[in-house]
Design a protein around this motif. Structure first.
Motif, PDB file in Angstrom:
ATOM      1  N   PHE A  16      15.079  10.194  -1.063  1.00 46.34           N
ATOM      2  CA  PHE A  16      14.894  11.643  -1.141  1.00 46.34           C
ATOM      3  C   PHE A  16      14.523  12.044  -2.563  1.00 46.34           C
ATOM      4  O   PHE A  16      15.171  11.628  -3.526  1.00 46.34           O
ATOM      5  N   LEU A  17      13.488  12.861  -2.675  1.00 45.26           N
ATOM      6  CA  LEU A  17      12.986  13.301  -3.970  1.00 45.26           C
ATOM      7  C   LEU A  17      13.415  14.747  -4.202  1.00 45.26           C
ATOM      8  O   LEU A  17      13.013  15.649  -3.466  1.00 45.26           O
ATOM      9  N   GLN A  18      14.263  14.955  -5.211  1.00 41.94           N
ATOM     10  CA  GLN A  18      14.726  16.305  -5.526  1.00 41.94           C
ATOM     11  C   GLN A  18      15.158  16.356  -6.983  1.00 41.94           C
ATOM     12  O   GLN A  18      16.207  15.826  -7.340  1.00 41.94           O
ATOM     13  N   ASN A  19      14.336  16.964  -7.833  1.00 40.60           N
ATOM     14  CA  ASN A  19      14.579  17.006  -9.278  1.00 40.60           C
ATOM     15  C   ASN A  19      14.592  15.606  -9.885  1.00 40.60           C
ATOM     16  O   ASN A  19      15.148  15.402 -10.967  1.00 40.60           O
ATOM     17  N   THR A  20      14.013  14.660  -9.182  1.00 40.03           N
ATOM     18  CA  THR A  20      14.068  13.262  -9.578  1.00 40.03           C
ATOM     19  C   THR A  20      12.665  12.667  -9.485  1.00 40.03           C
ATOM     20  O   THR A  20      11.702  13.338  -9.101  1.00 40.03           O
ATOM     21  N   ALA A  21      12.560  11.386  -9.826  1.00 40.21           N
ATOM     22  CA  ALA A  21      11.345  10.612  -9.615  1.00 40.21           C
ATOM     23  C   ALA A  21      11.749   9.312  -8.937  1.00 40.21           C
ATOM     24  O   ALA A  21      12.896   8.870  -9.046  1.00 40.21           O
ATOM     25  N   GLU A  22      10.819   8.707  -8.206  1.00 37.86           N
ATOM     26  CA  GLU A  22      11.107   7.474  -7.486  1.00 37.86           C
ATOM     27  C   GLU A  22      10.045   6.425  -7.817  1.00 37.86           C
ATOM     28  O   GLU A  22       8.837   6.693  -7.723  1.00 37.86           O
ATOM     29  N   ALA A  23      10.497   5.242  -8.233  1.00 33.11           N
ATOM     30  CA  ALA A  23       9.591   4.136  -8.490  1.00 33.11           C
ATOM     31  C   ALA A  23       9.150   3.520  -7.172  1.00 33.11           C
ATOM     32  O   ALA A  23       9.929   3.418  -6.222  1.00 33.11           O
ATOM     33  N   VAL A  24       7.885   3.117  -7.116  1.00 27.81           N
ATOM     34  CA  VAL A  24       7.332   2.442  -5.939  1.00 27.81           C
ATOM     35  C   VAL A  24       6.694   1.142  -6.400  1.00 27.81           C
ATOM     36  O   VAL A  24       5.763   1.165  -7.222  1.00 27.81           O
ATOM     37  N   LYS A  70       0.845  -1.187   0.000  1.00 28.19           N
ATOM     38  CA  LYS A  70       0.000   0.000   0.000  1.00 28.19           C
ATOM     39  C   LYS A  70       0.887   1.245   0.000  1.00 28.19           C
ATOM     40  O   LYS A  70       2.054   1.201   0.394  1.00 28.19           O
ATOM     41  N   ILE A  71       0.304   2.360  -0.445  1.00 27.22           N
ATOM     42  CA  ILE A  71       0.999   3.643  -0.436  1.00 27.22           C
ATOM     43  C   ILE A  71       0.215   4.601   0.440  1.00 27.22           C
ATOM     44  O   ILE A  71      -1.010   4.724   0.320  1.00 27.22           O
ATOM     45  N   PHE A  72       0.933   5.285   1.327  1.00 28.96           N
ATOM     46  CA  PHE A  72       0.339   6.285   2.217  1.00 28.96           C
ATOM     47  C   PHE A  72       1.050   7.613   1.994  1.00 28.96           C
ATOM     48  O   PHE A  72       2.162   7.659   1.463  1.00 28.96           O
ATOM     49  N   VAL A  73       0.411   8.699   2.446  1.00 30.03           N
ATOM     50  CA  VAL A  73       1.031  10.015   2.333  1.00 30.03           C
ATOM     51  C   VAL A  73       0.663  10.830   3.563  1.00 30.03           C
ATOM     52  O   VAL A  73      -0.465  10.775   4.055  1.00 30.03           O
ATOM     53  N   ILE A  74       1.647  11.571   4.081  1.00 33.07           N
ATOM     54  CA  ILE A  74       1.415  12.477   5.208  1.00 33.07           C
ATOM     55  C   ILE A  74       2.543  13.514   5.225  1.00 33.07           C
ATOM     56  O   ILE A  74       3.726  13.163   5.149  1.00 33.07           O
ATOM     57  N   ALA A  75       2.191  14.777   5.297  1.00 30.96           N
ATOM     58  CA  ALA A  75       3.169  15.879   5.272  1.00 30.96           C
ATOM     59  C   ALA A  75       3.252  16.553   6.632  1.00 30.96           C
ATOM     60  O   ALA A  75       2.444  16.294   7.525  1.00 30.96           O
ATOM     61  N   GLU A 101       5.817  -2.129  -8.372  1.00 30.88           N
ATOM     62  CA  GLU A 101       5.873  -2.441  -9.797  1.00 30.88           C
ATOM     63  C   GLU A 101       4.967  -1.551 -10.634  1.00 30.88           C
ATOM     64  O   GLU A 101       5.057  -1.572 -11.867  1.00 30.88           O
ATOM     65  N   ASN A 102       4.105  -0.739  -9.992  1.00 34.06           N
ATOM     66  CA  ASN A 102       3.058  -0.060 -10.746  1.00 34.06           C
ATOM     67  C   ASN A 102       2.988   1.453 -10.565  1.00 34.06           C
ATOM     68  O   ASN A 102       2.130   2.092 -11.165  1.00 34.06           O
ATOM     69  N   VAL A 103       3.863   2.044  -9.750  1.00 31.95           N
ATOM     70  CA  VAL A 103       3.735   3.458  -9.402  1.00 31.95           C
ATOM     71  C   VAL A 103       5.076   4.166  -9.539  1.00 31.95           C
ATOM     72  O   VAL A 103       6.138   3.586  -9.280  1.00 31.95           O
ATOM     73  N   VAL A 104       5.031   5.431  -9.924  1.00 33.25           N
ATOM     74  CA  VAL A 104       6.189   6.315  -9.873  1.00 33.25           C
ATOM     75  C   VAL A 104       5.743   7.622  -9.227  1.00 33.25           C
ATOM     76  O   VAL A 104       4.620   8.074  -9.443  1.00 33.25           O
ATOM     77  N   VAL A 105       6.622   8.217  -8.419  1.00 31.77           N
ATOM     78  CA  VAL A 105       6.306   9.436  -7.669  1.00 31.77           C
ATOM     79  C   VAL A 105       7.216  10.561  -8.143  1.00 31.77           C
ATOM     80  O   VAL A 105       8.431  10.379  -8.284  1.00 31.77           O
ATOM     81  N   ALA A 106       6.614  11.731  -8.381  1.00 32.49           N
ATOM     82  CA  ALA A 106       7.371  12.926  -8.761  1.00 32.49           C
ATOM     83  C   ALA A 106       6.830  14.111  -7.972  1.00 32.49           C
ATOM     84  O   ALA A 106       5.769  14.031  -7.357  1.00 32.49           O
ATOM     85  N   GLY A 107       7.563  15.221  -8.001  1.00 32.67           N
ATOM     86  CA  GLY A 107       7.070  16.407  -7.309  1.00 32.67           C
ATOM     87  C   GLY A 107       8.163  17.418  -7.036  1.00 32.67           C
ATOM     88  O   GLY A 107       9.339  17.208  -7.345  1.00 32.67           O
ATOM     89  N   SER A 108       7.759  18.532  -6.434  1.00 32.78           N
ATOM     90  CA  SER A 108       8.676  19.599  -6.062  1.00 32.78           C
ATOM     91  C   SER A 108       8.067  20.380  -4.906  1.00 32.78           C
ATOM     92  O   SER A 108       6.849  20.344  -4.698  1.00 32.78           O
ATOM     93  N   ARG A 109       8.917  21.090  -4.173  1.00 29.18           N
ATOM     94  CA  ARG A 109       8.453  21.837  -3.006  1.00 29.18           C
ATOM     95  C   ARG A 109       7.437  22.912  -3.370  1.00 29.18           C
ATOM     96  O   ARG A 109       6.468  23.151  -2.670  1.00 29.18           O
ATOM     97  N   LEU A 110       7.657  23.630  -4.470  1.00 29.85           N
ATOM     98  CA  LEU A 110       6.919  24.842  -4.858  1.00 29.85           C
ATOM     99  C   LEU A 110       7.168  25.961  -3.844  1.00 29.85           C
ATOM    100  O   LEU A 110       8.115  25.910  -3.071  1.00 29.85           O
ATOM    101  N   TRP A 111       6.280  26.981  -3.836  1.00 31.75           N
ATOM    102  CA  TRP A 111       6.574  28.158  -3.011  1.00 31.75           C
ATOM    103  C   TRP A 111       5.299  28.953  -2.784  1.00 31.75           C
ATOM    104  O   TRP A 111       4.204  28.524  -3.194  1.00 31.75           O
ATOM    105  N   LEU A 112       5.440  30.086  -2.103  1.00 30.78           N
ATOM    106  CA  LEU A 112       4.298  30.968  -1.887  1.00 30.78           C
ATOM    107  C   LEU A 112       3.621  31.309  -3.212  1.00 30.78           C
ATOM    108  O   LEU A 112       4.290  31.476  -4.238  1.00 30.78           O
TER     109      LEU A 112
END
Length: 244
Positions: free
Chosen positions: A109-117, A2-7, A119-130
């Motif tokens: 750690f995700l930074q200018n990269t993507a991470e496979a999770v 399973k995949i979970f998310v919490i910030a 066999e079926n998922v890949v995660v991407a993203g960036s911090r963004l800003w105000l």
């Protein structure tokens, strides 16, 4: 698996970090223990947890070790991304080297990269800003926001080979990628065009914020606020679209 998310874990376990979150109200009382209990109840070693920023109050990487070690001790793999308060965050190579030296084997750690999770998922993203509609937004903030858009583009580009294999793309950011009017933006268009259909962000803590919603669709993408306090410190399970 399973995949979970919490910030917004906002940890301060190290001896040189003194930032008890209880000063921000009763909702943060004993939040680390509540988080640990919920995490251990929901998550197994086979699962993966996405953490979109504001992880530790430490100012330097060495001082963040206790917080990173706590996260590493919890079940599952973890994918971490920088938030606006993660001053300890360094270059990707330094973060990876530190984790290897300290035996923090479950952290990525995700930074200018993507991470496979799995066999079926890949995660991407960036911090963004105000966002420009924030009263604190200054001319210098526009440069940071533009740079974060470039970072997001690089991360999405890194995810593309895995998407071509048929993986579902999940998108995480620390800041929301749109303004308080909750309308489409250049960022939501970028996310939409990437093929992502689910995105998650943190940073927001005010109960009366226009961003305080569980799920909202913009540009065909479902966005969810996953700040820890807004989830009552319960990691949010992602329902993968490809499984439906």
């Amino acid at each position: 698996m399973k995949i979970f998310v919490i910030a917004d874990l906002h940890l301060s376990e190290g001896d040189k970090v003194d930032k008890p979150m209880s000063r921000f109200g009763l909702r943060w009382e004993n939040h680390v223990q509540r988080l640990k209990e919920a995490w251990e109840d929901k998550i197994s070693q086979e699962d993966t947890v996405l953490i979109p920023g504001d992880i530790s109050w430490a100012m330097h990487l060495r001082d963040a070790e206790a917080d990173l070690r706590l996260i590493d001790s919890l079940p599952g793999e973890k994918i971490l991304m920088r938030g606006n308060h993660d001053y300890w965050w360094g270059t990707l190579s330094r973060l990876r080297r530190f984790a290897e030296e300290k035996g923090l084997s479950s952290l990525r750690f995700l930074q200018n990269t993507a991470e496979a999770v799995g066999e079926n998922v890949v995660v991407a993203g960036s911090r963004l800003w105000l966002w420009p509609d924030d009263s604190r937004f200054a001319e210098s903030d526009q440069n940071i926001l533009d740079h974060e858009k470039e970072r997001l583009e690089r991360s999405l580009e890194a995810a593309l080979p895995w998407q071509k294999e048929g993986r579902e793309l999940l998108l995480i950011t620390h800041y929301p990628p749109f303004g308080k009017n909750l309308r489409a933006s250049d960022f939501t268009a970028l996310i939409r065009d990437s093929g992502a259909r689910q995105a998650f962000f943190g940073h927001i803590h005010q109960s009366d914020s226009p961003y305080n919603f569980r799920q909202k669709e913009i540009d065909g993408v479902s966005y969810s606020l996953v700040s820890a306090d807004c989830l009552n410190f319960q990691p949010w399970e992602v329902q993968l679209l490809m499984e439906k």
